[in-house]
Design an enzyme around this catalytic site. Structure first.
Site, PDB file in Angstrom:
ATOM      1  CE1 TYR A 146      -1.899  -7.447  -4.455  1.00 10.88           C
ATOM      2  CE2 TYR A 146      -1.554  -8.079  -6.733  1.00 10.88           C
ATOM      3  CZ  TYR A 146      -1.793  -8.427  -5.413  1.00 10.88           C
ATOM      4  OH  TYR A 146      -1.948  -9.750  -5.069  1.00 10.88           O
ATOM      5  CG  ASP A 241      -8.358  -2.008  -3.920  1.00 10.00           C
ATOM      6  OD1 ASP A 241      -7.622  -2.778  -4.576  1.00 10.00           O
ATOM      7  OD2 ASP A 241      -8.520  -2.114  -2.683  1.00 10.00           O
ATOM      8  CE  LYS A 269      -3.706  -4.772   2.270  1.00 12.53           C
ATOM      9  NZ  LYS A 269      -2.525  -5.662   2.348  1.00 12.53           N
TER      10      LYS A 269
HETATM   11  P1  KE4 Z   1      -5.365  -9.733  -0.388  1.00 17.55           P
HETATM   12  O1  KE4 Z   1      -6.011 -10.680  -1.393  1.00 17.55           O
HETATM   13  O2  KE4 Z   1      -3.858  -9.905  -0.349  1.00 17.55           O
HETATM   14  O3  KE4 Z   1      -6.010  -9.783   0.987  1.00 17.55           O
HETATM   15  O4  KE4 Z   1      -5.642  -8.237  -0.888  1.00 17.55           O
HETATM   16  C1  KE4 Z   1      -5.247  -7.878  -2.188  1.00 17.55           C
HETATM   17  C2  KE4 Z   1      -5.115  -6.366  -2.250  1.00 17.55           C
HETATM   18  C3  KE4 Z   1      -6.117  -5.636  -2.850  1.00 17.55           C
HETATM   19  N1  KE4 Z   1      -6.050  -4.290  -2.933  1.00 17.55           N
HETATM   20  C4  KE4 Z   1      -4.999  -3.610  -2.416  1.00 17.55           C
HETATM   21  C5  KE4 Z   1      -4.961  -2.117  -2.528  1.00 17.55           C
HETATM   22  C6  KE4 Z   1      -3.948  -4.314  -1.774  1.00 17.55           C
HETATM   23  O5  KE4 Z   1      -2.897  -3.618  -1.266  1.00 17.55           O
HETATM   24  C7  KE4 Z   1      -3.999  -5.707  -1.681  1.00 17.55           C
HETATM   25  C8  KE4 Z   1      -2.885  -6.519  -1.044  1.00 17.55           C
HETATM   26  N2  KE4 Z   1      -1.759  -5.795  -0.598  1.00 17.55           N
HETATM   27  C9  KE4 Z   1      -0.518  -6.512  -0.534  1.00 17.55           C
HETATM   28  C10 KE4 Z   1       0.572  -5.532  -0.115  1.00 17.55           C
HETATM   29  N3  KE4 Z   1       1.103  -4.841  -1.228  1.00 17.55           N
HETATM   30  C11 KE4 Z   1      -0.595  -7.715   0.361  1.00 17.55           C
HETATM   31  C12 KE4 Z   1       0.726  -8.364   0.689  1.00 17.55           C
HETATM   32  C13 KE4 Z   1       0.892  -9.660  -0.041  1.00 17.55           C
HETATM   33  O6  KE4 Z   1       0.552  -9.734  -1.238  1.00 17.55           O
HETATM   34  O7  KE4 Z   1       1.404 -10.592   0.623  1.00 17.55           O
END
Ligand code: KE4
Length: 438
Positions: A146, A241, A269
């Protein structure tokens, strides 16, 4: 001890009147495990406290950012200072350069970096840059990985061997989805076959070098080196990523842990220390295409925001000052916890998979090896649901999905680990009883 969620239940009902599903990010709704998500009132160190005054040991840590633990005094003090100087200027500050220098020092492959406000923005911008740099359109992602919610990556594998993408959500045009090709993670031969057919049209491969969004799945020995070799051979960019794995699987990220130099890296993060920050960066030759240095447009009102940069700078500086000791501690605590969970499960003849690296860990309710999304999906999500709620009602806050990663912080002490293992024994007893009735 059963946690009453009276106020959270009311709060959830009211929230749904104003916010889709009552939450501002879907996974928080507990959709995959059922029940009411506790509404949080405060967080300190390794603990969360909800509005019913229940306390939890937190292994979600805002999905990774709070590696120091919640409300670290040095981060809080720095933010209190910073906010007295204003919250946002929309103009350059020295602090942004300081954070960028620190990121390059920690991840030398990032010769230039652009701050954005989320991991989604980081990966979206990196893909646009890769397409502009290579003058190609297609991108490759991996099933179970993801990268945020922008159209090009909300795509799943098409039917059959075609590997062309189909939208993973309504609203994603087929015209975009078909430019995204999907192959299984940890299968270099599948990637090789795809490149043999379409390699000249592929702008980039984007991968979670340590995959945390199907549960934690680690790259097989040599796999990332093969991905690097294939992309280089065909002139496609390799985008790591590391929004989740950066500073989590190791201080210098998966790129150091597995000794691979990506062309571009996406971060998020931890680099915001709990405030909204994302970033993408890499080789100067590529990044210099980004506006205003080059023609590839990307912008953001709050990008490099002084408060977010303050929290990120203090967090990264603290980690850097004692990186060896801190990451040894995080690994030790994570190993101790997963070892204890494994023993607790096996006492009830429950044989599951335990994956961990650095401060990241997952338990798959699965008797077989989990190496990709297909094998991860074989996990027993019903047993996970029973376990999750048994742990929550004992004050252990885990990620509310079998297909998420859990995190350790520097604030998790031995008492926290022992309490979590003890709660696990009770929770596995409930899983054992549940299985007998199935
Ligand atoms: P954000 O747009 O949520 O800041 O980041 C997206 C993203 C991109 N790449 C990786 C590897 C990620 O894990 C994420 C977001 N992770 C999720 C947890 N599985 C965030 C939690 C959520 O969606 O509320």
């Amino acid at each position: 001890m059963t946690f009453l969620l009276e106020k959270s239940t009311k709060a959830f009902a009211e929230a749904k009147e104003y916010i889709p599903g009552g939450v501002n990010s879907p996974v928080r709704s507990f959709r995959s495990v059922g029940g009411t998500p506790p509404f949080i009132a405060s967080a300190h160190g390794s603990k969360l406290k909800d509005i019913d005054n229940n306390e939890y040991i937190d292994y979600v840590l805002s999905w990774g950012p709070c590696i120091l633990g919640h409300s670290h005094e040095k981060v809080t003090a720095a933010l209190q200072q910073a906010v007295m100087q204003g919250t946002s200027y929309g103009a350059p500050t020295i602090l942004e350069t300081k954070v960028s220098k620190l990121i390059r020092e920690i991840m030398p492959a990032i010769e230039r970096v652009r701050m954005v406000n989320s991991g989604t923005e980081a990966t979206m911008s990196a893909l646009r840059l890769a397409r502009a740099y290579t003058k190609r359109t297609k991108i490759v992602k991996f099933a179970g990985c993801y990268h945020g919610h922008h159209d090009s990556l909300l795509v799943t594998a098409g039917s059959g061997a075609a590997t062309f993408g189909v939208p993973d959500s309504p609203g994603v045009p087929d015209s975009i989805a078909t430019t995204t090709l999907t192959v299984p993670y940890n299968d270099a031969a599948a990637l090789e076959r795809l490149f043999a057919k379409q390699g000249e049209e592929i702008a980039a491969v984007i991968i979670e070098p340590v995959a945390g969004n199907m549960g934690l799945v680690l790259p097989k020995k040599g796999y990332l080196a093969q991905v690097r070799k294939i992309t280089a051979q065909y002139g496609a960019l390799l985008i790591f990523d590391e929004v989740m794995s950066g500073f989590r699987c190791a201080f210098h990220g998966a790129q150091d842990l597995y000794n691979i130099q990506p062309d571009l890296t996406c971060l998020g993060k931890v680099i915001g220390g709990g405030l909204p920050v994302g970033a993408y960066g890499g080789k100067a030759e590529i990044m210099e295409l980004i506006s205003p240095a080059g023609p590839v447009y990307q912008a953001g009102t709050l990008s490099g925001n002084p408060l977010a940069m303050t929290a990120g700078y203090v967090t990264l500086t603290l980690l850097k000052e004692q990186a060896e000791a801190y990451y040894a501690f995080l690994t030790k605590q994570t190993e101790k916890l997963t070892r204890g969970m494994k023993a607790a499960a096996e006492a009830f003849d429950l044989h599951y998979q335990y994956h961990h690296v650095g401060s990241m860990f997952s338990m798959f309710f699965n008797g077989a090896d989990v190496v990709d999304y297909e094998t991860a999906k074989q996990s027993d999500v019903e047993a996970f649901r029973v376990y999750f709620h048994a742990m929550l009602s004992q004050g252990i806050y885990l990620a509310p999905s079998q297909f998420e990663c859990a995190f350790m912080s520097l604030a998790h002490n031995d008492a926290d680990i022992e309490q979590t293992i003890a709660a696990s024994k009770n929770a596995f007893r409930e899983v054992y009883e549940f299985n007998k009735m199935r």
